[in-house]
Design a protein around this motif. Structure first.
Motif, PDB file in Angstrom:
ATOM      1  N   HIS A 193       0.852  -1.188   0.000  1.00  0.00           N
ATOM      2  CA  HIS A 193       0.000   0.000   0.000  1.00  0.00           C
ATOM      3  C   HIS A 193       0.888   1.240   0.000  1.00  0.00           C
ATOM      4  O   HIS A 193       2.009   1.210   0.478  1.00  0.00           O
ATOM      5  N   GLU A 194       0.383   2.293  -0.583  1.00  0.00           N
ATOM      6  CA  GLU A 194       1.116   3.553  -0.667  1.00  0.00           C
ATOM      7  C   GLU A 194       0.856   4.362   0.588  1.00  0.00           C
ATOM      8  O   GLU A 194      -0.257   4.376   1.118  1.00  0.00           O
ATOM      9  N   GLN A 195       1.889   5.033   1.048  1.00  0.00           N
ATOM     10  CA  GLN A 195       1.744   5.912   2.201  1.00  0.00           C
ATOM     11  C   GLN A 195       2.544   7.177   1.922  1.00  0.00           C
ATOM     12  O   GLN A 195       3.709   7.114   1.548  1.00  0.00           O
ATOM     13  N   ALA A 196       1.896   8.320   2.080  1.00  0.00           N
ATOM     14  CA  ALA A 196       2.566   9.603   1.848  1.00  0.00           C
ATOM     15  C   ALA A 196       3.280  10.030   3.118  1.00  0.00           C
ATOM     16  O   ALA A 196       2.801   9.819   4.228  1.00  0.00           O
ATOM     17  N   ILE A 197       4.488  10.581   2.938  1.00  0.00           N
ATOM     18  CA  ILE A 197       5.215  11.120   4.071  1.00  0.00           C
ATOM     19  C   ILE A 197       5.385  12.614   3.880  1.00  0.00           C
ATOM     20  O   ILE A 197       5.452  13.099   2.749  1.00  0.00           O
ATOM     21  N   ASP A 198       5.398  13.345   4.966  1.00  0.00           N
ATOM     22  CA  ASP A 198       5.590  14.790   4.941  1.00  0.00           C
ATOM     23  C   ASP A 198       6.535  15.106   6.083  1.00  0.00           C
ATOM     24  O   ASP A 198       6.150  15.047   7.246  1.00  0.00           O
ATOM     25  N   GLN A 199       7.786  15.367   5.773  1.00  0.00           N
ATOM     26  CA  GLN A 199       8.822  15.520   6.792  1.00  0.00           C
ATOM     27  C   GLN A 199       9.540  16.845   6.612  1.00  0.00           C
ATOM     28  O   GLN A 199       9.904  17.215   5.505  1.00  0.00           O
ATOM     29  N   ALA A 200       9.740  17.576   7.700  1.00  0.00           N
ATOM     30  CA  ALA A 200      10.504  18.821   7.657  1.00  0.00           C
ATOM     31  C   ALA A 200      11.992  18.489   7.651  1.00  0.00           C
ATOM     32  O   ALA A 200      12.455  17.656   8.421  1.00  0.00           O
ATOM     33  N   LEU A 201      12.728  19.112   6.733  1.00  0.00           N
ATOM     34  CA  LEU A 201      14.163  18.920   6.634  1.00  0.00           C
ATOM     35  C   LEU A 201      14.849  20.242   6.921  1.00  0.00           C
ATOM     36  O   LEU A 201      14.422  21.283   6.430  1.00  0.00           O
ATOM     37  N   ALA A 202      15.908  20.242   7.709  1.00  0.00           N
ATOM     38  CA  ALA A 202      16.628  21.464   8.058  1.00  0.00           C
ATOM     39  C   ALA A 202      18.001  21.445   7.409  1.00  0.00           C
ATOM     40  O   ALA A 202      18.600  20.397   7.215  1.00  0.00           O
ATOM     41  N   SER A 203      18.471  22.622   7.047  1.00  0.00           N
ATOM     42  CA  SER A 203      19.823  22.747   6.517  1.00  0.00           C
ATOM     43  C   SER A 203      20.407  24.068   7.002  1.00  0.00           C
ATOM     44  O   SER A 203      19.673  24.966   7.409  1.00  0.00           O
ATOM     45  N   VAL A 204      21.712  24.183   6.965  1.00  0.00           N
ATOM     46  CA  VAL A 204      22.398  25.402   7.380  1.00  0.00           C
ATOM     47  C   VAL A 204      23.267  25.865   6.226  1.00  0.00           C
ATOM     48  O   VAL A 204      24.084  25.100   5.717  1.00  0.00           O
ATOM     49  N   ASP A 205      23.040  27.107   5.771  1.00  0.00           N
ATOM     50  CA  ASP A 205      23.860  27.715   4.734  1.00  0.00           C
ATOM     51  C   ASP A 205      24.820  28.687   5.403  1.00  0.00           C
ATOM     52  O   ASP A 205      24.508  29.261   6.449  1.00  0.00           O
ATOM     53  N   VAL A 206      25.985  28.863   4.824  1.00  0.00           N
ATOM     54  CA  VAL A 206      26.951  29.817   5.386  1.00  0.00           C
ATOM     55  C   VAL A 206      27.401  30.790   4.307  1.00  0.00           C
ATOM     56  O   VAL A 206      27.485  30.441   3.128  1.00  0.00           O
ATOM     57  N   ASP A 207      27.639  32.029   4.716  1.00  0.00           N
ATOM     58  CA  ASP A 207      28.256  33.046   3.872  1.00  0.00           C
ATOM     59  C   ASP A 207      29.611  33.359   4.482  1.00  0.00           C
ATOM     60  O   ASP A 207      29.725  33.557   5.692  1.00  0.00           O
ATOM     61  N   VAL A 208      30.643  33.377   3.673  1.00  0.00           N
ATOM     62  CA  VAL A 208      31.987  33.705   4.149  1.00  0.00           C
ATOM     63  C   VAL A 208      32.327  35.097   3.628  1.00  0.00           C
ATOM     64  O   VAL A 208      32.292  35.347   2.427  1.00  0.00           O
ATOM     65  N   GLU A 209      32.645  35.983   4.562  1.00  0.00           N
ATOM     66  CA  GLU A 209      33.008  37.360   4.215  1.00  0.00           C
ATOM     67  C   GLU A 209      34.380  37.650   4.793  1.00  0.00           C
ATOM     68  O   GLU A 209      34.604  37.454   5.986  1.00  0.00           O
ATOM     69  N   ARG A 210      35.299  38.098   3.957  1.00  0.00           N
ATOM     70  CA  ARG A 210      36.648  38.432   4.408  1.00  0.00           C
ATOM     71  C   ARG A 210      36.719  39.946   4.586  1.00  0.00           C
ATOM     72  O   ARG A 210      36.463  40.690   3.646  1.00  0.00           O
ATOM     73  N   ILE A 211      37.078  40.380   5.773  1.00  0.00           N
ATOM     74  CA  ILE A 211      37.159  41.811   6.075  1.00  0.00           C
ATOM     75  C   ILE A 211      38.627  42.150   6.346  1.00  0.00           C
ATOM     76  O   ILE A 211      39.222  41.654   7.310  1.00  0.00           O
ATOM     77  N   ALA A 212      39.202  43.007   5.510  1.00  0.00           N
ATOM     78  CA  ALA A 212      40.606  43.414   5.676  1.00  0.00           C
ATOM     79  C   ALA A 212      40.712  44.344   6.887  1.00  0.00           C
ATOM     80  O   ALA A 212      39.948  45.286   7.034  1.00  0.00           O
ATOM     81  N   ILE A 213      41.698  44.094   7.756  1.00  0.00           N
ATOM     82  CA  ILE A 213      41.911  44.913   8.950  1.00  0.00           C
ATOM     83  C   ILE A 213      43.266  45.628   8.848  1.00  0.00           C
ATOM     84  O   ILE A 213      43.337  46.842   8.994  1.00  0.00           O
ATOM     85  N   ASP A 214      44.332  44.918   8.654  1.00  0.00           N
ATOM     86  CA  ASP A 214      45.698  45.440   8.496  1.00  0.00           C
ATOM     87  C   ASP A 214      46.058  46.416   9.625  1.00  0.00           C
ATOM     88  O   ASP A 214      46.404  47.579   9.392  1.00  0.00           O
ATOM     89  N   ARG A 215      45.992  45.915  10.842  1.00  0.00           N
ATOM     90  CA  ARG A 215      46.280  46.723  12.025  1.00  0.00           C
ATOM     91  C   ARG A 215      47.265  45.957  12.902  1.00  0.00           C
ATOM     92  O   ARG A 215      47.156  44.749  13.061  1.00  0.00           O
ATOM     93  N   GLU A 216      48.198  46.661  13.486  1.00  0.00           N
ATOM     94  CA  GLU A 216      49.181  46.020  14.355  1.00  0.00           C
ATOM     95  C   GLU A 216      48.507  45.631  15.672  1.00  0.00           C
ATOM     96  O   GLU A 216      47.744  46.389  16.249  1.00  0.00           O
ATOM     97  N   ILE A 217      48.821  44.406  16.120  1.00  0.00           N
ATOM     98  CA  ILE A 217      48.301  43.905  17.395  1.00  0.00           C
ATOM     99  C   ILE A 217      49.463  43.316  18.179  1.00  0.00           C
ATOM    100  O   ILE A 217      50.540  43.079  17.627  1.00  0.00           O
ATOM    101  N   HIS A 218      49.268  43.073  19.458  1.00  0.00           N
ATOM    102  CA  HIS A 218      50.354  42.576  20.306  1.00  0.00           C
ATOM    103  C   HIS A 218      50.203  41.092  20.674  1.00  0.00           C
ATOM    104  O   HIS A 218      51.158  40.476  21.131  1.00  0.00           O
TER     105      HIS A 218
END
Length: 145
Positions: free
Chosen positions: A42-67
């Motif tokens: 017999h046929e049975q329908a399924i309805d399932q929530a699926l989760a995913s995580v997307d990422v954005d990578v952003e490079r921010i130039a700083i160029d500052r002296e640190i210790h």
């Protein structure tokens, strides 16, 4: 017995009897059983929530002296990873070259699909010793695939 004198002087024999018992078994066929399965689908329908995580990578130039080298830290939905380099000057100095900001976004979508499920019924048919059917019984749903 007789009353003769020589009969009394002769020993008499008394027979002793013992019975023995032997117990045994033998197989007698009183009937037979046939077991078979019937598969249903017999046929049975399924309805399932699926989760995913997307990422954005952003490079921010700083160029500052640190210790000293900064720690990786979490800024809410953003993971900040400091990237450092050493530069040779008259003396060695530590510069924060850039930070990498990684933002996390959680999304949810629905997945729908029809799938086929199978189950088996077990049918037991009893036969008498002469081969005539004596009746049957069905045990439903006892064997799932």
């Amino acid at each position: 017995m007789s009353d003769r004198p020589d009969d009394q002087t002769r020993p008499q024999t008394i027979p002793v009897v013992e019975e023995e018992l032997r117990v045994g078994t033998r197989e007698v066929e009183t009937g037979r059983v046939r077991v078979r399965t019937v598969t249903r689908e017999h046929e049975q329908a399924i309805d399932q929530a699926l989760a995913s995580v997307d990422v954005d990578v952003e490079r921010i130039a700083i160029d500052r002296e640190i210790h000293e080298t900064p720690e990786v830290y979490d800024d809410g939905e953003t993971l900040v990873i400091p990237v450092v380099e050493e530069r040779l000057v008259v003396e060695k100095r530590l510069f924060l070259r850039e930070e990498i900001h990684i933002r996390r976004r959680r999304t949810e979508s629905r997945h729908q699909e029809n799938i086929t499920l199978r189950s088996q019924d077990v049918i037991v048919e009893r036969e008498t010793a002469d081969g005539d059917p004596a009746g049957s019984s069905i045990a439903e749903g006892n064997a799932k695939q």
